[in-house]
Design a protein around this motif. Structure first.
Motif, PDB file in Angstrom:
ATOM      1  N   GLY A  18      -7.953  32.247  18.538  1.00 24.17           N
ATOM      2  CA  GLY A  18      -9.023  31.570  17.322  1.00 24.17           C
ATOM      3  C   GLY A  18     -10.234  32.098  17.414  1.00 24.17           C
ATOM      4  O   GLY A  18     -10.781  31.877  16.401  1.00 24.17           O
ATOM      5  N   CYS A  19     -11.083  32.708  17.977  1.00 21.71           N
ATOM      6  CA  CYS A  19     -12.150  34.191  18.239  1.00 21.71           C
ATOM      7  C   CYS A  19     -11.947  34.819  17.155  1.00 21.71           C
ATOM      8  O   CYS A  19     -13.055  35.418  17.162  1.00 21.71           O
ATOM      9  N   GLN A  20     -10.589  34.946  17.445  1.00 23.27           N
ATOM     10  CA  GLN A  20     -10.452  36.376  16.064  1.00 23.27           C
ATOM     11  C   GLN A  20     -10.619  36.417  14.931  1.00 23.27           C
ATOM     12  O   GLN A  20     -11.156  34.947  14.171  1.00 23.27           O
ATOM     13  N   PRO A  21     -10.791  37.306  13.866  1.00 23.25           N
ATOM     14  CA  PRO A  21     -11.189  37.101  12.558  1.00 23.25           C
ATOM     15  C   PRO A  21      -9.901  37.097  12.036  1.00 23.25           C
ATOM     16  O   PRO A  21      -8.720  37.892  11.865  1.00 23.25           O
ATOM     17  N   GLN A  22      -9.560  35.947  11.259  1.00 22.78           N
ATOM     18  CA  GLN A  22      -9.024  34.787  10.253  1.00 22.78           C
ATOM     19  C   GLN A  22      -8.720  35.557   8.985  1.00 22.78           C
ATOM     20  O   GLN A  22     -10.142  35.217   8.197  1.00 22.78           O
ATOM     21  N   PRO A  23      -7.307  35.476   8.582  1.00 23.03           N
ATOM     22  CA  PRO A  23      -7.651  35.604   7.148  1.00 23.03           C
ATOM     23  C   PRO A  23      -8.313  34.837   6.569  1.00 23.03           C
ATOM     24  O   PRO A  23      -8.128  33.034   6.464  1.00 23.03           O
ATOM     25  N   SER A  24      -8.691  35.077   5.104  1.00 23.98           N
ATOM     26  CA  SER A  24      -9.489  33.539   4.354  1.00 23.98           C
ATOM     27  C   SER A  24      -8.404  32.747   3.600  1.00 23.98           C
ATOM     28  O   SER A  24      -7.197  32.927   3.698  1.00 23.98           O
ATOM     29  N   ALA A  25      -8.397  31.380   4.143  1.00 21.67           N
ATOM     30  CA  ALA A  25      -7.803  30.427   4.268  1.00 21.67           C
ATOM     31  C   ALA A  25      -7.267  30.060   1.785  1.00 21.67           C
ATOM     32  O   ALA A  25      -6.805  29.833   2.009  1.00 21.67           O
ATOM     33  N   LEU A  26      -8.559  30.868   1.617  1.00 18.48           N
ATOM     34  CA  LEU A  26      -8.526  30.726  -0.471  1.00 18.48           C
ATOM     35  C   LEU A  26      -7.489  31.503  -0.794  1.00 18.48           C
ATOM     36  O   LEU A  26      -7.327  32.745  -0.125  1.00 18.48           O
ATOM     37  N   ALA A  44     -24.619  33.276  -6.338  1.00 16.37           N
ATOM     38  CA  ALA A  44     -26.130  33.377  -6.802  1.00 16.37           C
ATOM     39  C   ALA A  44     -26.216  32.253  -5.717  1.00 16.37           C
ATOM     40  O   ALA A  44     -25.544  31.237  -5.116  1.00 16.37           O
ATOM     41  N   SER A  45     -27.227  31.800  -5.788  1.00 17.90           N
ATOM     42  CA  SER A  45     -28.380  30.788  -5.414  1.00 17.90           C
ATOM     43  C   SER A  45     -27.669  29.182  -5.552  1.00 17.90           C
ATOM     44  O   SER A  45     -27.929  28.494  -4.875  1.00 17.90           O
ATOM     45  N   ASP A  46     -26.778  29.065  -7.084  1.00 17.07           N
ATOM     46  CA  ASP A  46     -26.738  28.158  -7.652  1.00 17.07           C
ATOM     47  C   ASP A  46     -25.036  27.612  -6.777  1.00 17.07           C
ATOM     48  O   ASP A  46     -24.649  26.593  -7.031  1.00 17.07           O
ATOM     49  N   GLY A  47     -24.616  28.481  -5.722  1.00 17.77           N
ATOM     50  CA  GLY A  47     -23.050  28.174  -5.190  1.00 17.77           C
ATOM     51  C   GLY A  47     -22.272  28.849  -6.557  1.00 17.77           C
ATOM     52  O   GLY A  47     -21.517  29.006  -6.011  1.00 17.77           O
ATOM     53  N   SER A  67     -16.469  28.450 -10.309  1.00 20.79           N
ATOM     54  CA  SER A  67     -16.995  27.910  -8.625  1.00 20.79           C
ATOM     55  C   SER A  67     -16.066  27.898  -7.933  1.00 20.79           C
ATOM     56  O   SER A  67     -17.005  27.663  -6.411  1.00 20.79           O
ATOM     57  N   ASP A  68     -14.606  28.368  -7.974  1.00 23.40           N
ATOM     58  CA  ASP A  68     -14.052  28.456  -6.410  1.00 23.40           C
ATOM     59  C   ASP A  68     -13.570  30.007  -6.775  1.00 23.40           C
ATOM     60  O   ASP A  68     -12.521  29.870  -6.325  1.00 23.40           O
ATOM     61  N   LEU A  69     -13.615  30.977  -7.432  1.00 19.86           N
ATOM     62  CA  LEU A  69     -13.234  32.062  -7.632  1.00 19.86           C
ATOM     63  C   LEU A  69     -12.077  32.544  -8.516  1.00 19.86           C
ATOM     64  O   LEU A  69     -11.055  32.821  -8.097  1.00 19.86           O
ATOM     65  N   LYS A  70     -11.625  30.588  -8.336  1.00 19.58           N
ATOM     66  CA  LYS A  70      -9.704  31.079  -9.317  1.00 19.58           C
ATOM     67  C   LYS A  70      -9.782  30.430 -11.086  1.00 19.58           C
ATOM     68  O   LYS A  70      -9.119  30.915 -11.478  1.00 19.58           O
ATOM     69  N   SER A  71     -10.817  29.589 -11.154  1.00 20.16           N
ATOM     70  CA  SER A  71     -10.654  29.655 -12.591  1.00 20.16           C
ATOM     71  C   SER A  71     -12.268  29.603 -13.041  1.00 20.16           C
ATOM     72  O   SER A  71     -13.239  29.662 -12.167  1.00 20.16           O
ATOM     73  N   TRP A  72     -12.133  30.668 -14.358  1.00 19.41           N
ATOM     74  CA  TRP A  72     -12.928  31.583 -14.612  1.00 19.41           C
ATOM     75  C   TRP A  72     -13.206  30.926 -16.458  1.00 19.41           C
ATOM     76  O   TRP A  72     -12.192  30.906 -17.290  1.00 19.41           O
ATOM     77  N   PRO A 318     -16.247  30.781  -1.239  1.00 19.80           N
ATOM     78  CA  PRO A 318     -16.782  29.399  -0.271  1.00 19.80           C
ATOM     79  C   PRO A 318     -17.037  29.034   0.892  1.00 19.80           C
ATOM     80  O   PRO A 318     -17.445  28.463   0.978  1.00 19.80           O
ATOM     81  N   ASP A 319     -16.535  29.752   1.886  1.00 17.65           N
ATOM     82  CA  ASP A 319     -17.056  29.083   3.176  1.00 17.65           C
ATOM     83  C   ASP A 319     -18.047  29.821   3.695  1.00 17.65           C
ATOM     84  O   ASP A 319     -18.795  29.142   4.435  1.00 17.65           O
ATOM     85  N   GLY A 320     -18.567  30.936   2.742  1.00 19.35           N
ATOM     86  CA  GLY A 320     -20.047  31.484   3.220  1.00 19.35           C
ATOM     87  C   GLY A 320     -19.758  32.682   4.387  1.00 19.35           C
ATOM     88  O   GLY A 320     -20.620  33.249   4.656  1.00 19.35           O
TER      89      GLY A 320
END
Length: 367
Positions: A18-26, A44-47, A67-72, A318-320
């Protein structure tokens, strides 16, 4: 082994995993329906996310937002070049976008209008500014940032400790370089000379008005053929494709006390375009190329459909936290136009940069 001790081991192993880097759920379906080369995404700072790249409009740049990297959303043209009073006239390439002190800055390459010797390649790097991420952007100055005396492309910025650093690639144009690869090409009767592009770095004024000191050479193609980087960085030459070797499209990040510079090699219009990286303890080097290069390349030999992967940037999910590699490539399904890919990447516990791609909705194989 007792049952209690066995269960204890399971708990410990599960904790360490659980401490190891995990692939993004995105989950992003690659490639995106965006025909950009050299894609760059600013979170950007507006999210929201703002994507720019080479192509889409003539004499300038356009943008997509998400807003989510999926819909553009297509934001249309954000910058118009080649005007009567612009410093630039053609070949608008490799834009990058930065948010700084409430403003948005567009860094890009283009042909300089000032060309008294009629050079075929006359690229320089300039900056435009806007109050909003979607523009419109206007030139910050009526000239490029500086003139090194040779064509340059692929600007990238790094801000640290109140200083600003500019990285760029000197073009191959009129830069023939002697190397064992050049000797080999002559012996084979393939090419009389091999031109090369090199990555430089220099501190610049915080207002982008000029450079401070002299540019430093940071990365170049290998001189020796037994260099472990020589095979993958020389494929455009050794395959007979073209008499040039590229080191371009640099992108720098910092992890702990180490600077990671990603870069692309080989012909951007061919199948062998690929990405490697180098590390340094300082933003201006010296940089050492990594043992696990290339970290992103074509996957057709493994049954995939992707070629020409390169000129990447990095953004955060989006998880930052999760780093994402943004790059262009081609597939057997989409044809010759460059399209955008986004794949998770990480820096492992032992300090290696790894890109989990290329991945596509057509073929799930990855390097």
């Amino acid at each position: 082994m007792s049952r209690r001790f066995y269960l204890f081991l399971i708990v410990i192993v599960s904790f360490l995993q659980g401490c190891q880097p995990q692939p993004s759920a995105l989950k992003i379906e690659n490639p995106l329906p965006v025909e950009f080369g050299d894609p760059y995404i600013l979170k950007a700072s507006d999210g929201n996310y703002y994507m720019i790249g080479t192509g889409g409009v003539k004499d300038g740049f356009k943008m997509y937002s998400s807003s989510d990297l999926k819909s553009w959303k297509d934001e249309g043209r954000i910058y118009q070049g080649n005007t009567s009073d612009s410093w630039n006239i053609a070949n608008f390439w490799a834009p990058e976008l930065y948010e700084k002190d409430g403003k948005f800055y567009l860094l890009f390459s283009a042909d300089w209008r000032e060309n008294p010797t009629n050079e075929l390649e006359n690229f320089r790097i300039g900056v435009a500014v806007a109050d909003n991420p979607t523009g419109p952007y206007t030139d910050l100055m009526d000239r490029p940032i500086f003139d090194p005396g040779y064509p340059v492309i692929d600007g990238n910025l790094w801000f640290e400790d109140g200083k600003t650093y500019l990285y760029y690639s000197r073009c191959c144009y009129k830069n023939p370089v002697e190397s064992e690869v050049a000797d080999w090409a002559r012996e084979k009767g393939m090419f009389n000379e091999i031109e090369e592009s090199w990555v430089y770095g220099v501190q610049i004024e915080n207002d982008f008005s000029g450079i401070i000191g002299e540019p430093k050479l940071l990365l170049r193609p290998p001189v020796k053929m037994d260099d472990q980087q020589a095979e993958w960085e020389s494929r455009s030459v050794t395959s007979g494709e073209v008499n040039r070797r590229w080191t371009e499209g640099s992108y720098i990040i910092k992890n702990d006390d180490t600077y990671f510079m990603m870069y692309s090699a080989n012909y951007f219009g061919g199948k062998n375009y690929a990405v490697g990286y180098a590390t340094s303890p300082s933003p201006l080097g010296p940089f050492k190329k990594a043992d696990n290069n290339p970290v992103l390349q074509k996957n057709v030999e493994q049954g995939g459909v992707v070629t020409g992967t390169g000129h990447n940037s990095i953004t955060l999910a989006p998880d930052g936290k999760t780093m994402l590699c943004v790059y262009h490539g081609r597939t057997s399904e989409t044809g010759d136009e460059r399209v955008v890919f986004i794949d998770p990447m990480e820096i492992t516990a032992d300090g290696k940069l790894v890109v989990h791609g290329p991945s596509t909705k057509y073929d799930k194989s990855s390097n």
